[in-house]
Design an enzyme around this catalytic site. Structure first.
Site, PDB file in Angstrom:
ATOM      1  N   ARG A  55     -16.141 -12.171  16.892  1.00 63.49           N
ATOM      2  CA  ARG A  55     -16.222 -11.193  17.930  1.00 63.49           C
ATOM      3  C   ARG A  55     -14.986 -10.198  17.776  1.00 63.49           C
ATOM      4  NH1 ARG A  55     -14.402 -12.084  23.605  1.00 63.49           N
ATOM      5  NH2 ARG A  55     -15.331 -10.618  24.832  1.00 63.49           N
TER       6      ARG A  55
ATOM      7  N   HIS B 281     -12.992  -3.700  25.931  1.00 67.98           N
ATOM      8  CA  HIS B 281     -11.905  -4.911  25.926  1.00 67.98           C
ATOM      9  C   HIS B 281     -10.731  -4.180  26.689  1.00 67.98           C
ATOM     10  CE1 HIS B 281     -11.160  -8.988  24.654  1.00 67.98           C
ATOM     11  NE2 HIS B 281     -10.222  -8.635  25.291  1.00 67.98           N
TER      12      HIS B 281
ATOM     13  N   GLU C  31     -14.686  -9.273  30.515  1.00 69.43           N
ATOM     14  CA  GLU C  31     -13.673  -9.761  31.565  1.00 69.43           C
ATOM     15  C   GLU C  31     -13.314  -8.509  32.539  1.00 69.43           C
ATOM     16  OE1 GLU C  31     -10.172 -12.105  30.768  1.00 69.43           O
ATOM     17  OE2 GLU C  31     -11.246 -13.586  29.713  1.00 69.43           O
TER      18      GLU C  31
ATOM     19  N   ASN D 155     -15.991 -16.905  28.963  1.00 66.62           N
ATOM     20  CA  ASN D 155     -14.634 -17.084  28.461  1.00 66.62           C
ATOM     21  C   ASN D 155     -14.200 -18.257  29.391  1.00 66.62           C
ATOM     22  OD1 ASN D 155     -14.920 -15.036  26.740  1.00 66.62           O
ATOM     23  ND2 ASN D 155     -13.496 -13.657  27.736  1.00 66.62           N
TER      24      ASN D 155
ATOM     25  N   TYR E   1     -11.065 -21.180  29.711  1.00 67.18           N
ATOM     26  CA  TYR E   1      -9.849 -21.622  29.264  1.00 67.18           C
ATOM     27  C   TYR E   1      -9.304 -22.737  29.968  1.00 67.18           C
ATOM     28  CZ  TYR E   1      -8.951 -17.331  26.363  1.00 67.18           C
ATOM     29  OH  TYR E   1      -9.123 -16.360  25.425  1.00 67.18           O
TER      30      TYR E   1
ATOM     31  N   GLU F   7     -15.018 -16.973  24.491  1.00 69.07           N
ATOM     32  CA  GLU F   7     -13.314 -17.211  24.189  1.00 69.07           C
ATOM     33  C   GLU F   7     -13.010 -18.466  24.783  1.00 69.07           C
ATOM     34  OE1 GLU F   7     -10.433 -14.357  25.591  1.00 69.07           O
ATOM     35  OE2 GLU F   7     -11.498 -12.683  25.267  1.00 69.07           O
TER      36      GLU F   7
END
Ligand code: NOJ
Length: 445
Positions: free
Chosen positions: A77, A121, A166, A293, A295, A354
């Site tokens: 990616r 991005h 994002e 994504n 985290y 991600e």
């Protein structure tokens, strides 16, 4: 047989982005982006070191594809730099930029690696910013033309696309002043977010119109808020921050409208964006997959409210914090996947686009990154469990292939499974890269 065996066809990948790795910020006809300008503005990025060199990927495509092949990823990616393709954001095309990604895509395919390409991005062309950037409605048309150029140039070979990565980054850049372009105005920032969402819809439409095979989605970061107590003020903060963090995006994309609660609050604050006829229909143009994504989570409390939510400091009993200060909460990925299903009725494929962790300040040997290995293993286990429990998760992208330029934190935050020497730009695989290669080889843990 691995204990946690992933289904055949599950993608194991790594992710990067153009600005963070390419370097060559002003070479071969590339126009500047807002991150070039921001990095060159004193006081904006760590140690005032701009991202001019990134990880020098622009000059090391073959070496980096060889690394990807060595790790054994099935998909890679990355993002396109808009101003490398269109130096002024719109208008004349920079052929050297078109050729650069074309070569990268060919190298990947020759190595048996599927490209997964993100259009935006965070590196908006500076020329567009000079005209108001995401605040100026004209950006929507510019984005649609840029998307069309990308599909025309690479649609014959790229089968997985994302419009935006994002979009909350635009809030951080236009309302909080922490990211490029460094503006701090809530009202215009909301309008900017709305324009980004309309651009997303235009991108999806342009992809359909291109007639190319493949799938297109968008990527949202999900940091679910867990109230520290069940006091109403903690619950209210959790709701508000989830509204701002991801519902503002997911509601219109997946449900076709901003929620009543969001509309009410923004109207009260005088920050509700102007929505034109047809915008919501465009924004909710069906997508093929959802990119998440993930985290960690964020524990919120009114008493100790932490506006810098991306660095968790609400240490609470039972919390397990990484050396970098982020809570280790691998169930976050399971929760995010089921949140999409239960709260949005999302039935389609999901990619974890991600997941990763930066080294903390106490790292002694950056090449022996056991903490990163444990972190990733925990998330993979929860993804595996989500699949077992019926979720349609099709792949995982570890952030990141190599240490790179972490936005305003510059080179100070290292997320790579490959170490980067920022002087020589030499790459050295870390323990995590070897471990991940083994996971991929066994298709599980
Ligand atoms: C979010 C972003 O997409 C990426 O650019 C960033 O480097 C990582 N997460 C880590 O913060």
């Amino acid at each position: 047989m691995a204990k946690f065996q992933f289904p055949a066809g599950f993608d194991f990948g790594v992710a990067t982005s153009a600005f963070q790795i390419e370097g060559a910020w002003n070479e071969d006809g590339k126009g500047p982006s807002i991150w070039d300008t921001f990095g060159h503005t004193p006081g904006k990025v760590h140690l005032d070191i701009p991202g001019d060199r990134g990880a020098d990927h622009y000059h090391r495509v073959k070496e980096d594809v060889a690394l990807l092949r060595q790790i054994g990823v099935t998909s890679y990616r990355f993002s396109l730099s808009w101003s490398r393709l269109l130096p002024a954001g719109r208008g004349p095309v920079n052929q050297a930029g078109v050729d650069f990604y074309s070569q990268l895509i060919d190298e990947l395919l020759a190595a048996g690696i599927q490209p997964n390409v993100t259009l935006y991005h965070w590196d908006l062309p500076q020329a567009l910013e000079d005209q108001g950037g995401w605040i100026n409605r004209d950006v929507v048309g510019a984005f649609a033309d840029y998307a069309e150029l990308a599909f025309q140039s690479y649609g014959d070979r790229v089968r997985r696309w994302a419009t935006l990565n994002e979009p909350i980054s635009i809030w951080v850049g236009y309302a909080m002043g922490v990211f490029a372009p460094g503006r701090s105005d809530e009202k215009t920032a909301r309008q900017a977010l709305h324009h980004a969402l309309v651009s997303h819809g235009m991108g999806v439409e342009a992809f359909r119109a291109s007639g190319h095979a493949g799938e297109i989605g968008a990527v949202f970061d999900i940091w679910q808020r867990h109230p520290a107590t069940d006091k109403p003020e903690d619950l209210a903060i959790a709701d508000r921050d989830e509204d701002d963090g991801f519902r503002f995006f997911l509601d219109p994309v997946l449900k076709g409208d901003y929620s009543e609660r969001i509309r009410r609050r923004l109207t009260e604050r005088g920050t509700m964006p102007e929505i034109r006829d047809g915008d919501l229909k465009l924004i909710s143009t069906p997508i093929d997959y959802l990119g998440l994504n993930v985290y960690s989570r964020v524990v919120v409390s009114a008493e100790h409210y932490n506006p810098r939510w991306w660095v968790a400091d609400d240490k609470h009993p039972g919390g397990n914090f990484l050396d970098n200060g982020m809570e280790y909460y691998p169930k976050a990925v399971y929760d995010a996947v089921f949140m999409a299903k239960e709260q949005y009725g999302w039935q389609g494929p999901i990619f974890i686009t991600e997941n990763g962790a930066a080294d903390g300040p106490n790292v002694t040997d950056p090449l022996d990154d056991q903490e990163r290995i444990n972190y990733v293993a925990g998330f993979l286990e929860w993804i595996h469990k989500a699949i077992e429990d019926g979720a349609d998760v099709r792949g995982y992208y570890l952030w990141s292939l190599m240490d790179n330029y972490e936005w305003a934190a510059g080179y100070s935050q290292k997320f790579g499974i490959v170490h980067l020497d920022t002087e020589t730009m030499a790459r050295t695989t870390k323990a995590s890269a070897k471990w991940y290669a083994e996971v991929i080889r066994r298709r599980g843990l």
